[in-house]
Design a protein around this motif. Structure first.
Motif, PDB file in Angstrom:
ATOM      1  N   THR A  35       0.819  -1.208   0.000  1.00 60.00           N
ATOM      2  CA  THR A  35       0.000   0.000   0.000  1.00 60.00           C
ATOM      3  C   THR A  35       0.857   1.263   0.000  1.00 60.00           C
ATOM      4  OG1 THR A  35      -0.172  -0.172   2.418  1.00 60.00           O
ATOM      5  CG2 THR A  35      -1.970  -1.120   1.104  1.00 60.00           C
ATOM      6  N   ALA A  36       1.919   1.265   0.796  1.00 60.01           N
ATOM      7  CA  ALA A  36       2.785   2.448   0.853  1.00 60.01           C
ATOM      8  C   ALA A  36       3.549   2.641  -0.452  1.00 60.01           C
ATOM      9  CB  ALA A  36       3.752   2.337   2.029  1.00 60.01           C
ATOM     10  N   ASN A  37       4.035   1.535  -1.038  1.00 59.85           N
ATOM     11  CA  ASN A  37       4.768   1.643  -2.302  1.00 59.85           C
ATOM     12  C   ASN A  37       3.861   2.140  -3.426  1.00 59.85           C
ATOM     13  OD1 ASN A  37       5.506  -0.137  -5.023  1.00 59.85           O
ATOM     14  ND2 ASN A  37       7.260   0.895  -4.074  1.00 59.85           N
ATOM     15  N   ALA A  38       2.588   1.738  -3.402  1.00 54.59           N
ATOM     16  CA  ALA A  38       1.647   2.210  -4.426  1.00 54.59           C
ATOM     17  C   ALA A  38       1.505   3.736  -4.362  1.00 54.59           C
ATOM     18  CB  ALA A  38       0.288   1.541  -4.230  1.00 54.59           C
ATOM     19  N   ILE A  39       1.408   4.284  -3.152  1.00 53.20           N
ATOM     20  CA  ILE A  39       1.320   5.741  -3.017  1.00 53.20           C
ATOM     21  C   ILE A  39       2.651   6.381  -3.398  1.00 53.20           C
ATOM     22  CG2 ILE A  39       0.859   7.654  -1.446  1.00 53.20           C
ATOM     23  CD1 ILE A  39      -1.587   5.910  -2.087  1.00 53.20           C
ATOM     24  N   TYR A  40       3.761   5.779  -2.990  1.00 49.64           N
ATOM     25  CA  TYR A  40       5.094   6.308  -3.315  1.00 49.64           C
ATOM     26  C   TYR A  40       5.272   6.461  -4.821  1.00 49.64           C
ATOM     27  CZ  TYR A  40      10.191   6.404  -3.853  1.00 49.64           C
ATOM     28  OH  TYR A  40      11.473   6.739  -4.206  1.00 49.64           O
ATOM     29  N   GLN A  41       4.841   5.456  -5.578  1.00 56.49           N
ATOM     30  CA  GLN A  41       5.007   5.517  -7.026  1.00 56.49           C
ATOM     31  C   GLN A  41       4.145   6.603  -7.681  1.00 56.49           C
ATOM     32  OE1 GLN A  41       5.413   2.056  -9.488  1.00 56.49           O
ATOM     33  NE2 GLN A  41       5.692   0.679  -7.745  1.00 56.49           N
ATOM     34  N   ARG A  88      -9.071  -9.596  15.117  1.00 61.39           N
ATOM     35  CA  ARG A  88      -9.067  -9.690  13.658  1.00 61.39           C
ATOM     36  C   ARG A  88      -8.588  -8.400  12.996  1.00 61.39           C
ATOM     37  NH1 ARG A  88     -14.690  -9.932  12.490  1.00 61.39           N
ATOM     38  NH2 ARG A  88     -14.004  -9.889  10.331  1.00 61.39           N
ATOM     39  N   PHE A  89      -8.383  -7.340  13.792  1.00 64.52           N
ATOM     40  CA  PHE A  89      -8.139  -6.018  13.224  1.00 64.52           C
ATOM     41  C   PHE A  89      -6.814  -5.432  13.719  1.00 64.52           C
ATOM     42  CE2 PHE A  89     -12.720  -6.611  13.385  1.00 64.52           C
ATOM     43  CZ  PHE A  89     -13.144  -6.165  12.143  1.00 64.52           C
ATOM     44  N   GLY A  90      -6.399  -4.372  13.046  1.00 62.64           N
ATOM     45  CA  GLY A  90      -5.364  -3.519  13.599  1.00 62.64           C
ATOM     46  C   GLY A  90      -5.997  -2.641  14.655  1.00 62.64           C
ATOM     47  N   ILE A  91      -5.475  -2.666  15.885  1.00 61.71           N
ATOM     48  CA  ILE A  91      -6.112  -1.999  17.023  1.00 61.71           C
ATOM     49  C   ILE A  91      -5.290  -0.797  17.470  1.00 61.71           C
ATOM     50  CG2 ILE A  91      -6.818  -2.282  19.435  1.00 61.71           C
ATOM     51  CD1 ILE A  91      -8.659  -3.683  17.459  1.00 61.71           C
ATOM     52  N   MET A  92      -5.985   0.342  17.676  1.00 60.81           N
ATOM     53  CA  MET A  92      -5.358   1.568  18.147  1.00 60.81           C
ATOM     54  C   MET A  92      -5.599   1.711  19.653  1.00 60.81           C
ATOM     55  SD  MET A  92      -4.228   2.773  15.285  1.00 60.81           S
ATOM     56  CE  MET A  92      -4.482   1.937  13.717  1.00 60.81           C
ATOM     57  N   GLU A 120      -1.412  -2.075  17.404  1.00 62.45           N
ATOM     58  CA  GLU A 120      -1.177  -3.516  17.440  1.00 62.45           C
ATOM     59  C   GLU A 120      -1.899  -4.171  16.258  1.00 62.45           C
ATOM     60  OE1 GLU A 120      -0.840  -5.116  21.813  1.00 62.45           O
ATOM     61  OE2 GLU A 120      -2.646  -3.880  21.661  1.00 62.45           O
ATOM     62  N   GLU A 121      -1.168  -4.905  15.449  1.00 59.74           N
ATOM     63  CA  GLU A 121      -1.747  -5.589  14.295  1.00 59.74           C
ATOM     64  C   GLU A 121      -2.275  -6.956  14.729  1.00 59.74           C
ATOM     65  OE1 GLU A 121      -3.130  -6.272  10.555  1.00 59.74           O
ATOM     66  OE2 GLU A 121      -2.220  -4.413  11.258  1.00 59.74           O
ATOM     67  N   ASP A 172       4.165  -1.230   3.617  1.00 60.23           N
ATOM     68  CA  ASP A 172       2.755  -1.267   3.995  1.00 60.23           C
ATOM     69  C   ASP A 172       2.486  -0.203   5.061  1.00 60.23           C
ATOM     70  OD1 ASP A 172       0.171  -3.135   3.939  1.00 60.23           O
ATOM     71  OD2 ASP A 172       0.565  -2.606   6.032  1.00 60.23           O
ATOM     72  N   PHE A 173       1.364   0.492   4.945  1.00 62.87           N
ATOM     73  CA  PHE A 173       1.042   1.522   5.925  1.00 62.87           C
ATOM     74  C   PHE A 173       0.886   0.946   7.327  1.00 62.87           C
ATOM     75  CE2 PHE A 173      -0.203   4.081   2.193  1.00 62.87           C
ATOM     76  CZ  PHE A 173       0.457   5.253   2.513  1.00 62.87           C
ATOM     77  N   GLY A 174       0.098  -0.127   7.466  1.00 65.44           N
ATOM     78  CA  GLY A 174      -0.159  -0.693   8.783  1.00 65.44           C
ATOM     79  C   GLY A 174       1.048  -1.363   9.413  1.00 65.44           C
ATOM     80  N   LYS A 175       1.865  -1.999   8.595  1.00 62.09           N
ATOM     81  CA  LYS A 175       3.010  -2.751   9.117  1.00 62.09           C
ATOM     82  C   LYS A 175       4.267  -1.911   9.271  1.00 62.09           C
ATOM     83  CE  LYS A 175       1.421  -7.119   7.095  1.00 62.09           C
ATOM     84  NZ  LYS A 175       1.718  -8.179   6.091  1.00 62.09           N
TER      85      LYS A 175
END
Length: 408
Positions: A114-120, A174-178, A190-191, A229-232
């Motif tokens: 996801t991050a690389n897609a935005i970077y490009q 099941r989610f990324g938790i803030m 926490e992923e 990746d944004f989340g990772k």
């Protein structure tokens, strides 16, 4: 990659916020439904496609510049979006733009995360010299005013704001938790934690202050160990470096439709006058590109119970707790129950369809049986596009079919 600042600020116009919609994933968990098209182009709600929801949210939120990042099977999605006119995104300066991977001066590369897609595609963003960048996913069903989230972001002088929705504690793993303080400042991400500390689940909706985004994308690209990746990667590094990250609580309907079960359930959520997601709201219409079909025809002896039946449909049989997309035909004696039927499908006389998702341009032959009643099975049957189920054929519950099923 060298990041310029909006072509040295030669442009007189600028946008406060540019949206980037990630729509390039393969969607393998939707099986045959995404064999020929990208996941955001999958039909939903009898007359929409999944991507209609974030695009409609953008224009209702006064965000009129959207980059749609495509990669996997983009043809149908590209054709569907076109010049953006159905969503009022056909603008001279701004509007909607399809952004596919391309060959640069030094190399060509698929989007690696996801991050690389935005970077490009940073050069696309910088054409508009925005102060803020909104990152969206293309596989969620929800109605959200992003301008309220942007106001929250600015009030808190945040470097990044992440939209969260409260989920039951037994589902939080099941989610990324803030994990936040009382002011919603994020203290920890926490992923998919085994023992969650909160129920604030990431929705995959981010607002970044542009300069912070550029800096961390550049650093991430130089890190050969990153998964881009944004989340990772991006979010954890920003937290580690002490940047201001905030969680914005969204209280409306939201559902990830990345699996067969969740797609079926989200469609069923639309049925009934008390549906959580109101598609009848004139102040927040979900806009779409639809072919012009004649009015639906409901036969004299037909039966329709708690169902959505859209333009061009011809119903002479029985439809219960189901959604029929444009130009679906249900012949006399045919029964459709607890099912989602995509456009141009024909269900011939005496056929029975139970607890299924049927893709577009399918023929269900006379006296054939597809699936089993929902009360008897927990398995959803799926028929891929352009498949023929011949007369008197049987498709077992839970089957995923992408070729002709022979009859007796």
């Amino acid at each position: 990659m060298y990041f310029c600042t909006c072509e040295k600020n030669v442009m007189l116009n600028k946008k406060e916020c540019v949206a980037m919609l990630l729509a390039g994933g393969q969607g393998s968990r939707l099986h045959v439904l995404t064999n020929r098209l990208a996941k955001p182009a999958v039909s939903f709600g009898a007359k929409y496609r999944i991507i209609d929801f974030p695009l409609s949210n953008c224009i209702h939120s006064n965000i009129d510049t959207v980059g749609v990042l495509t990669q996997y099977q983009p043809l149908i999605l590209n054709d569907y979006i076109g010049n953006g006119q159905p969503w009022d995104l056909d603008r001279v300066f701004g509007g909607v733009h399809i952004l596919s991977p391309y060959q640069g001066k030094d190399k060509t590369d698929w989007y690696r995360g996801t991050a690389n897609a935005i970077y490009q595609n940073v050069n696309f963003i910088q054409r508009y010299n925005p102060e803020y960048v909104l990152i969206l996913s293309g596989d969620h069903i929800y109605k959200m005013d992003y301008s309220k989230m942007l106001r929250f972001h600015k009030e808190n002088k945040a470097d990044c704001t992440i939209a969260v929705i409260n989920v039951p504690m037994n589902e939080a793993s099941r989610f990324g938790i803030m994990n936040t303080n009382d002011n919603m400042k994020i203290l920890e991400f926490e992923e998919k934690p085994k023992v969650p500390k909160s129920t604030k689940a990431s929705m995959g909706v981010y607002i970044f202050s542009a300069e912070a985004l550029y800096k961390y994308l550049e650093e991430d690209e130089q890190d050969i160990t990153s998964e881009n990746d944004f989340g990772k990667n991006i979010i954890p590094k920003m937290l580690k470096n002490g940047l201001n990250l905030y969680a914005y609580t969204f209280e409306g309907y939201w559902r990830d439709v990345g699996t067969i079960t969740s797609l079926w359930e989200a469609n069923m959520d639309l049925l009934g006058v008390n549906s959580e997601v109101n598609l009848q709201d004139p102040n927040w219409r979900i806009l779409s590109r639809n072919d012009a079909f004649p009015p639906q025809f409901i036969g004299e002896n037909s039966t329709i119970v708690n169902s959505l039946v859209t333009e061009g449909c011809l119903v002479e049989g029985t439809v219960v707790n189901s959604l029929l997309s444009c130009n679906v035909k249900v012949a006399k004696g045919a029964v459709v129950k607890d099912s989602v039927i995509f456009e141009n499908t024909i269900i011939e006389s005496g056929a029975i369809v139970n607890y299924s998702i049927i893709d577009q341009d399918v023929i269900i032959g006379k006296k054939s049986i597809v699936g089993a009643p929902k009360e008897e099975t927990n398995k959803i049957t799926v028929i891929g596009s352009y498949v023929e189920v011949e007369a008197k054929a049987k498709v077992l519950p839970g089957a995923i079919v992408d070729s002709t099923i022979k009859g007796e």
